[in-house]
Write a protein that holds these residues in place. Sequence first.
Motif: not given
Length: 81
Positions: A67-77
């Motif tokens: 979940a943390a990685l998905r949120a981080h990915w979304d922020r980077q995108q």
Amino acid sequence: MRARTRPGPGRAVGRGRAGLRWLDVDLEHGTATSTQQLQRRHRRLEPCPPKTAHSARVIALDRTTIAALRAHWDRQQAEAA
């Protein structure tokens, strides 16, 4: 990728394993593949192969980390857009 992740119980990730790239992470299957490590050379961190063949491995990620990685990915995108 610069998110700090915490592997699940019993899944220690050494300091040199901070060299994970997004292509090493499979969020659908909840795994990260350790294919390189970072070493300090000439005052810079540089990727290099793991010291031993046993060091290259697939690490299972827990739900919180995914979940943390998905949120981080979304922020980077979002930042890249």
